[in-house]
Design a protein around this motif. Structure first.
Motif, PDB file in Angstrom:
ATOM      1  N   GLY A   1       0.851  -1.200   0.000  1.00 54.62           N
ATOM      2  CA  GLY A   1       0.000   0.000   0.000  1.00 54.62           C
ATOM      3  C   GLY A   1       0.880   1.241   0.000  1.00 54.62           C
ATOM      4  N   PHE A   2       0.311   2.377   0.408  1.00 55.09           N
ATOM      5  CA  PHE A   2       1.079   3.627   0.416  1.00 55.09           C
ATOM      6  C   PHE A   2       2.312   3.512   1.316  1.00 55.09           C
ATOM      7  N   ALA A   3       2.138   2.984   2.521  1.00 51.47           N
ATOM      8  CA  ALA A   3       3.256   2.939   3.467  1.00 51.47           C
ATOM      9  C   ALA A   3       4.423   2.148   2.867  1.00 51.47           C
ATOM     10  N   GLY A   4       4.134   0.919   2.431  1.00 52.37           N
ATOM     11  CA  GLY A   4       5.189   0.048   1.911  1.00 52.37           C
ATOM     12  C   GLY A   4       5.770   0.553   0.600  1.00 52.37           C
ATOM     13  N   SER A   5       4.915   1.041  -0.282  1.00 54.37           N
ATOM     14  CA  SER A   5       5.394   1.413  -1.623  1.00 54.37           C
ATOM     15  C   SER A   5       6.241   2.686  -1.593  1.00 54.37           C
ATOM     16  N   VAL A   6       5.840   3.654  -0.763  1.00 52.60           N
ATOM     17  CA  VAL A   6       6.642   4.888  -0.664  1.00 52.60           C
ATOM     18  C   VAL A   6       8.022   4.551  -0.087  1.00 52.60           C
ATOM     19  N   LEU A   7       8.040   3.709   0.942  1.00 54.16           N
ATOM     20  CA  LEU A   7       9.343   3.345   1.520  1.00 54.16           C
ATOM     21  C   LEU A   7      10.183   2.540   0.539  1.00 54.16           C
ATOM     22  N   ALA A   8       9.547   1.644  -0.214  1.00 55.70           N
ATOM     23  CA  ALA A   8      10.297   0.868  -1.213  1.00 55.70           C
ATOM     24  C   ALA A   8      10.944   1.821  -2.223  1.00 55.70           C
ATOM     25  N   GLU A   9      10.158   2.782  -2.701  1.00 55.16           N
ATOM     26  CA  GLU A   9      10.673   3.728  -3.699  1.00 55.16           C
ATOM     27  C   GLU A   9      11.847   4.523  -3.146  1.00 55.16           C
TER      28      GLU A   9
END
Ligand code: FAD
Ligand code: UDP
Length: 386
Positions: free
Chosen positions: A10-18
């Motif tokens: 979701g937003f939390a995981g994807s922003v951190l991955a990026e």
């Protein structure tokens, strides 16, 4: 070996991955137990060719120029101001309650100053505003509270507003003018090609590996990684050792109708009738034309199903604090997002939280490498010593 295992796309995981892959050059594995990325913001084109939101309407709004600038790197936007109507006594009225709502409901012809006086005459004085009932009755009195808030809240949460923290109904303002927008944030947009496209852009980096249909429990201890970013429910991470944290769920009923338009705005609320809380018609969000069909979603609140909403009640906050103490004691596991930090956060708040987490991780990594250089100590030794 991956530098980071990220649980939840979701937003939390994807922003951190990026951030970790793109900015810090880390090798990231992001997993989700669902068969798609995007978390609850996931959208897709249905059989009628209409872009629908699988988990209910997601409207982007924020006052943070930083969050808006960050996401703008991954999507273009469509200006969109959200409006909601609610059905009370057979009338369709604007919510948040405003000048039009009161004049139409009571067949009055007040101006803003007149409405202020009217509210003053009906509001209930409260020494302390503790609950979601206190918030509303102290602003607009009992009749409007019962017509617009009590039934909706009971349905949505399974609790009376008097049993819920003030933060729940505080999300909805009261207006004395005729502004009928749901939000007044500076930035109000929808991603031009949808959320899923934006998530694809966030995650398309050679250092990011995605595994869908994968539960954390299935790979824990099998795939090697150095640190974890966890955005699932915090109580699940700790095997419910202190008991279950309540999360409210929803059942979604998606339908496509053979009419060009069902309702005049994207969302119509049903505070006092039906088992569902609201109906969303997606074409208003996307501006799609050129089809005589329309797609809608009904939301039925329930305790069964995927966890969506942390339930803001004092006893839940207390239970969450116990899990947070366990979470804080794990230096290599970072809890981020709505489910992992048990906060009723909007998308922009989750993005802001993820960006802050990234900055902390980054500072720590700069700090550890500086200390390593100075002392000749390894990162692990530094952590053990600190
Ligand atoms: P999520 O999006 O929930 O992502 C967490 C992911 O983790 C999920 O995909 C889940 O499958 C995965 N996961 C969990 N456990 C595991 C596991 N053990 N293994 C693998 N994967 C796991 N916000 C707004 O700003 N505007 C709105 O209009 C709005 N409308 C909403 C409407 C509804 C009906 C709901 C429910 C929420 C709405 N929100 C809205 C809030 C928004 O959905 C959240 O702020 C945002 O999606 C939270 O992102 P997240 O990454 O924290 O969590
Ligand atoms: N609410 C209500 N009547 C409405 C709209 C909202 O009682 O017509 C209350 C309800 O408790 C809801 C809360 O205000 O859960 C917050 O509303 P919001 O639209 O922010 O809810 P969400 O979109 O997060 O479900």
């Amino acid at each position: 070996m991956f530098d980071y295992l990220i649980v939840g796309a979701g937003f939390a995981g994807s922003v951190l991955a990026e951030r970790l892959a793109n900015e810090a050059g880390k090798k990231v594995l992001i997993i989700d137990k669902r068969n798609h990325i995007g978390g609850n913001a996931y959208d897709y084109f249905d059989d009628a060719g209409i872009l629908v939101h699988k988990y209910g309407p997601h409207i982007f709004h924020t006052n943070s120029s930083e969050v808006f600038a960050y996401l703008s790197k991954f999507t273009q936007w469509r200006p969109y101001e959200h409006r909601v109507l609610t059905t009370v006594e057979g009338k369709l009225l604007p919510i948040p309650i405003n000048l039009t709502t009161v004049n139409t409901l009571y067949d009055l012809n007040l101006d803003s100053a007149g409405l202020e006086k009217f509210f003053d005459s009906i509001r209930e004085e409260k020494q302390y505003i503790r609950t979601s009932e206190d918030v509303v009755v102290s602003q607009v009195g009992r009749d409007l509270y019962e017509k617009f808030f009590r039934g909706y809240t009971r349905k949505q949460w399974g609790f009376d507003p008097s049993e819920l923290d003030k933060s729940v109904t505080s999300r909805i303002p009261t207006r004395t003018n005729a502004d009928d927008r749901y939000f007044t944030d500076e930035y109000q947009f929808m991603p031009l090609h949808g959320y899923t496209r934006m998530f694809n852009n966030l995650l398309s980096h050679p250092n990011i590996h995605i595994m869908l249909n994968t539960d954390f429990g299935d790979i824990e201890g099998i795939i090697p990684y150095k640190e974890i970013i966890y955005s699932g429910p915090v109580d699940e991470y700790f095997d419910y050792c202190y008991g279950k944290l309540p999360y409210r769920s929803l059942q979604f009923k998606h339908e496509t109708l053979d009419v060009a338009q069902l309702q005049s705005v994207a969302v119509v609320n049903y505070p006092n009738d039906h088992a569902y809380t609201r109906i969303t018609e997606y074409k208003h969000l996307t501006g799609q034309t050129g089809t005589n069909k329309t797609s809608i979603t009904y939301e039925f609140p329930s305790w069964d199903g995927d966890p969506y909403y942390p339930v803001p009640r004092p006893e839940n906050a207390e239970l969450y604090q116990k899990y947070k103490t366990l979470a804080d004691a794990l230096p290599n596991v970072h809890f981020v997002g709505r489910l992992a930090t048990y906060r009723y956060y909007n998308m922009d708040q989750v993005v802001a939280q993820a960006l802050t987490t990234y900055n902390k991780l980054n500072q720590r990594s700069v700090l550890t490498s500086t200390v390593k250089q100075k002392n000749g100590k390894s990162t692990a030794q530094y952590r053990a010593a600190s």
